[in-house]
Design a protein around this motif. Structure first.
Motif, PDB file in Angstrom:
ATOM      1  N   LEU A   1     -11.713  52.184  -4.406  1.00 50.04           N
ATOM      2  CA  LEU A   1     -11.619  50.726  -4.362  1.00 50.04           C
ATOM      3  C   LEU A   1     -13.001  50.077  -4.276  1.00 50.04           C
ATOM      4  O   LEU A   1     -13.252  49.041  -4.906  1.00 50.04           O
ATOM      5  N   GLU A   2     -13.893  50.675  -3.493  1.00 53.03           N
ATOM      6  CA  GLU A   2     -15.242  50.139  -3.399  1.00 53.03           C
ATOM      7  C   GLU A   2     -15.964  50.232  -4.742  1.00 53.03           C
ATOM      8  O   GLU A   2     -16.741  49.338  -5.108  1.00 53.03           O
ATOM      9  N   ALA A   3     -15.704  51.311  -5.501  1.00 58.73           N
ATOM     10  CA  ALA A   3     -16.311  51.430  -6.835  1.00 58.73           C
ATOM     11  C   ALA A   3     -15.798  50.329  -7.766  1.00 58.73           C
ATOM     12  O   ALA A   3     -16.568  49.752  -8.555  1.00 58.73           O
ATOM     13  N   LYS A   4     -14.499  49.999  -7.665  1.00 59.38           N
ATOM     14  CA  LYS A   4     -13.950  48.917  -8.492  1.00 59.38           C
ATOM     15  C   LYS A   4     -14.587  47.570  -8.122  1.00 59.38           C
ATOM     16  O   LYS A   4     -14.886  46.746  -9.001  1.00 59.38           O
ATOM     17  N   ILE A   5     -14.783  47.349  -6.819  1.00 55.36           N
ATOM     18  CA  ILE A   5     -15.415  46.108  -6.380  1.00 55.36           C
ATOM     19  C   ILE A   5     -16.842  46.014  -6.928  1.00 55.36           C
ATOM     20  O   ILE A   5     -17.286  44.943  -7.392  1.00 55.36           O
ATOM     21  N   ASP A   6     -17.570  47.130  -6.871  1.00 57.69           N
ATOM     22  CA  ASP A   6     -18.939  47.135  -7.407  1.00 57.69           C
ATOM     23  C   ASP A   6     -18.943  46.826  -8.908  1.00 57.69           C
ATOM     24  O   ASP A   6     -19.839  46.116  -9.407  1.00 57.69           O
ATOM     25  N   THR A   7     -17.937  47.337  -9.618  1.00 58.09           N
ATOM     26  CA  THR A   7     -17.851  47.051 -11.052  1.00 58.09           C
ATOM     27  C   THR A   7     -17.623  45.565 -11.315  1.00 58.09           C
ATOM     28  O   THR A   7     -18.256  44.955 -12.203  1.00 58.09           O
ATOM     29  N   LEU A   8     -16.702  44.962 -10.542  1.00 61.28           N
ATOM     30  CA  LEU A   8     -16.437  43.536 -10.702  1.00 61.28           C
ATOM     31  C   LEU A   8     -17.671  42.694 -10.363  1.00 61.28           C
ATOM     32  O   LEU A   8     -17.995  41.724 -11.054  1.00 61.28           O
ATOM     33  N   LYS A   9     -18.372  43.052  -9.300  1.00 56.99           N
ATOM     34  CA  LYS A   9     -19.582  42.317  -8.938  1.00 56.99           C
ATOM     35  C   LYS A   9     -20.669  42.499 -10.003  1.00 56.99           C
ATOM     36  O   LYS A   9     -21.449  41.580 -10.270  1.00 56.99           O
ATOM     37  N   SER A  10     -20.701  43.694 -10.587  1.00 55.82           N
ATOM     38  CA  SER A  10     -21.677  43.938 -11.652  1.00 55.82           C
ATOM     39  C   SER A  10     -21.383  43.070 -12.870  1.00 55.82           C
ATOM     40  O   SER A  10     -22.317  42.561 -13.523  1.00 55.82           O
ATOM     41  N   GLU A  11     -20.100  42.872 -13.183  1.00 57.97           N
ATOM     42  CA  GLU A  11     -19.744  41.997 -14.301  1.00 57.97           C
ATOM     43  C   GLU A  11     -20.210  40.567 -14.038  1.00 57.97           C
ATOM     44  O   GLU A  11     -20.753  39.890 -14.931  1.00 57.97           O
ATOM     45  N   VAL A  12     -20.002  40.083 -12.820  1.00 55.12           N
ATOM     46  CA  VAL A  12     -20.434  38.720 -12.467  1.00 55.12           C
ATOM     47  C   VAL A  12     -21.949  38.609 -12.553  1.00 55.12           C
ATOM     48  O   VAL A  12     -22.509  37.621 -13.062  1.00 55.12           O
ATOM     49  N   ALA A  13     -22.659  39.654 -12.053  1.00 51.33           N
ATOM     50  CA  ALA A  13     -24.121  39.623 -12.088  1.00 51.33           C
ATOM     51  C   ALA A  13     -24.642  39.620 -13.521  1.00 51.33           C
ATOM     52  O   ALA A  13     -25.598  38.907 -13.851  1.00 51.33           O
ATOM     53  N   THR A  14     -23.982  40.377 -14.412  1.00 46.39           N
ATOM     54  CA  THR A  14     -24.400  40.401 -15.822  1.00 46.39           C
ATOM     55  C   THR A  14     -24.189  39.041 -16.468  1.00 46.39           C
ATOM     56  O   THR A  14     -25.050  38.531 -17.221  1.00 46.39           O
ATOM     57  N   SER A  15     -23.023  38.414 -16.170  1.00 47.62           N
ATOM     58  CA  SER A  15     -22.752  37.078 -16.724  1.00 47.62           C
ATOM     59  C   SER A  15     -23.734  36.054 -16.173  1.00 47.62           C
ATOM     60  O   SER A  15     -24.183  35.154 -16.897  1.00 47.62           O
ATOM     61  N   GLU A  16     -24.092  36.216 -14.899  1.00 50.29           N
ATOM     62  CA  GLU A  16     -25.034  35.286 -14.292  1.00 50.29           C
ATOM     63  C   GLU A  16     -26.425  35.453 -14.901  1.00 50.29           C
ATOM     64  O   GLU A  16     -27.153  34.453 -15.125  1.00 50.29           O
ATOM     65  N   GLU A  17     -26.809  36.683 -15.189  1.00 49.43           N
ATOM     66  CA  GLU A  17     -28.103  36.911 -15.850  1.00 49.43           C
ATOM     67  C   GLU A  17     -28.125  36.267 -17.241  1.00 49.43           C
ATOM     68  O   GLU A  17     -29.138  35.674 -17.660  1.00 49.43           O
ATOM     69  N   PHE A  18     -27.009  36.382 -17.960  1.00 53.95           N
ATOM     70  CA  PHE A  18     -26.943  35.758 -19.292  1.00 53.95           C
ATOM     71  C   PHE A  18     -27.044  34.244 -19.186  1.00 53.95           C
ATOM     72  O   PHE A  18     -27.749  33.588 -19.964  1.00 53.95           O
TER      73      PHE A  18
END
Length: 371
Positions: free
Chosen positions: A152-169
């Motif tokens: 579950l923690e790995a899934k949360i990290d994936t979701l946060k990574s998606e947000v961080a990538t969108s924020e960088e864009f």
């Protein structure tokens, strides 16, 4: 003073009447009795402390400690009182070997609990270290037993990574838009100051990126909240399992645990090992002291009186046995004589009666033939 003297005489297992007849032996048996008594006291203290670590209650420890001390006192008193000073030293040492072995075993049993008390602080520190190791090991084992939390923690990290990538864009589009407005010449800008056509396009791209980021944040946050709720449930279950194991870890303070800690300390520190050996040798010396005093002391008046008394008992026993044996043989002889005499008389009477009866039968038959 007189009461103390008699008490230590009693502890030495000596005969009071014989000691009174040999006053030069009094101090020797006072010393032997005092050694036996204080050995019993040390045994009582050692057993009391050892049992306190088991029961964690003062009164059972006091009761069984006194019982153990009395038993050790009785054994030591028996060992000392059963030894006899003979004229042959080799025979005395040969008979003393089993008693010395028993005394050494008793000393080892007595010394161990007192060693635990003497090194209590070091042992407590070692036990605390062991508890910490158990807690760490327990948490690692529980973490391995709940792999869902890591997933579950790995899934949360994936979701946060998606947000961080969108924020960088979005930030990159923001920089391009700012550069276009202020006329900065780059590979993606025209270099013209103001809100021209390119600037409006950049603004539209920025708005679209911001909307996408906001939507992604909202969607992923909902999913993250759901996953975190699941993680909290698994953590609660893991904590419950840990709390079940906690009493066993906190209760790691028994006699066996302390002995194991002392063994580990002696292996880690040569000074502790040497002190441990010295304490053990001290108790062996205390426990075997009465026996060695009896062995190395010269044969005194008390020993002469004691041997004389025992010889008198043996002679008296022999006399009684000889007298009883003579009386028994006399009774047996009288019984045999009277029994055999009565038997012979009875046989003679029976023979006479048979002869008379036979003669009467013969005369009756003869009279019939004559007629």
């Amino acid at each position: 003073m007189k009461n103390f003297t008699r008490f230590f005489w009693f502890c030495s297992g000596a005969n009071f009447s014989l000691l009174k007849r040999s006053p030069t032996e009094s101090n020797k048996y006072i010393g032997i009795g005092a050694t036996v008594f204080f050995t019993g006291v040390l045994a009582s203290l050692a057993a009391g402390y050892a049992l306190f670590t088991v029961f964690q209650s003062i009164w059972p420890a006091v009761f069984f400690g006194l019982l153990w001390g009395l038993m050790i006192f009785n054994l030591d008193r028996f060992i000392v009182s059963s030894m006899r000073k003979r004229e042959k030293a080799r025979a005395e040492w040969k008979l003393a070997i089993p008693r010395l072995v028993l005394a050494v075993l008793l000393a080892l049993v007595i010394s161990k609990p007192l060693e635990l008390k003497m090194f209590e602080r070091e042992i407590d520190r070692k036990i605390d270290e062991k508890r910490t190791e158990f807690i760490t090991e327990s948490k690692l084992n529980l973490a391995k037993g709940f792999p869902e939390i890591q997933e579950l923690e790995a899934k949360i990290d994936t979701l946060k990574s998606e947000v961080a990538t969108s924020e960088e864009f979005r930030n990159k589009v923001q920089l391009d838009y700012d550069a276009e407005r202020f006329g900065e010449k780059t590979a993606g800008t025209s270099g013209i100051v103001g809100l021209g056509t390119n600037a409006k396009k950049k603004e539209q791209q920025l708005d679209a990126a911001q909307v996408t980021l906001d939507q992604l944040r909202l969607r992923n946050q909902v999913r993250i909240d759901t996953l975190e709720a699941q993680i909290r449930e698994f953590i609660a279950l893991r904590q419950l399992e840990f709390e079940k194991q906690q009493p066993g870890i906190e209760g790691f303070d028994g006699l066996a645990a302390r002995m194991e800690a002392l063994d580990a300390l002696t292996k880690e520190s040569s000074a502790m090992a040497m002190a441990n050996v010295f304490i053990m040798l001290l108790f062996i010396a205390i426990e075997t002291a009465p026996i060695f005093v009896k062995l190395i002391s010269p044969r005194g008046p008390y020993d002469e009186y004691l041997e004389l008394h025992e010889d008198k008992v043996r002679l008296f026993k022999g006399e009684k046995w000889t007298f009883a044996k003579g009386e028994s043989e006399a009774r047996v002889g009288y019984f045999q004589d009277t029994h055999f005499y009565a038997t012979d008389l009875k046989k003679e009477k029976t023979n006479r009666k048979n002869k008379a009866q036979t003669a009467a039968e013969i005369s009756e038959i003869e009279s019939k033939f004559r007629v």
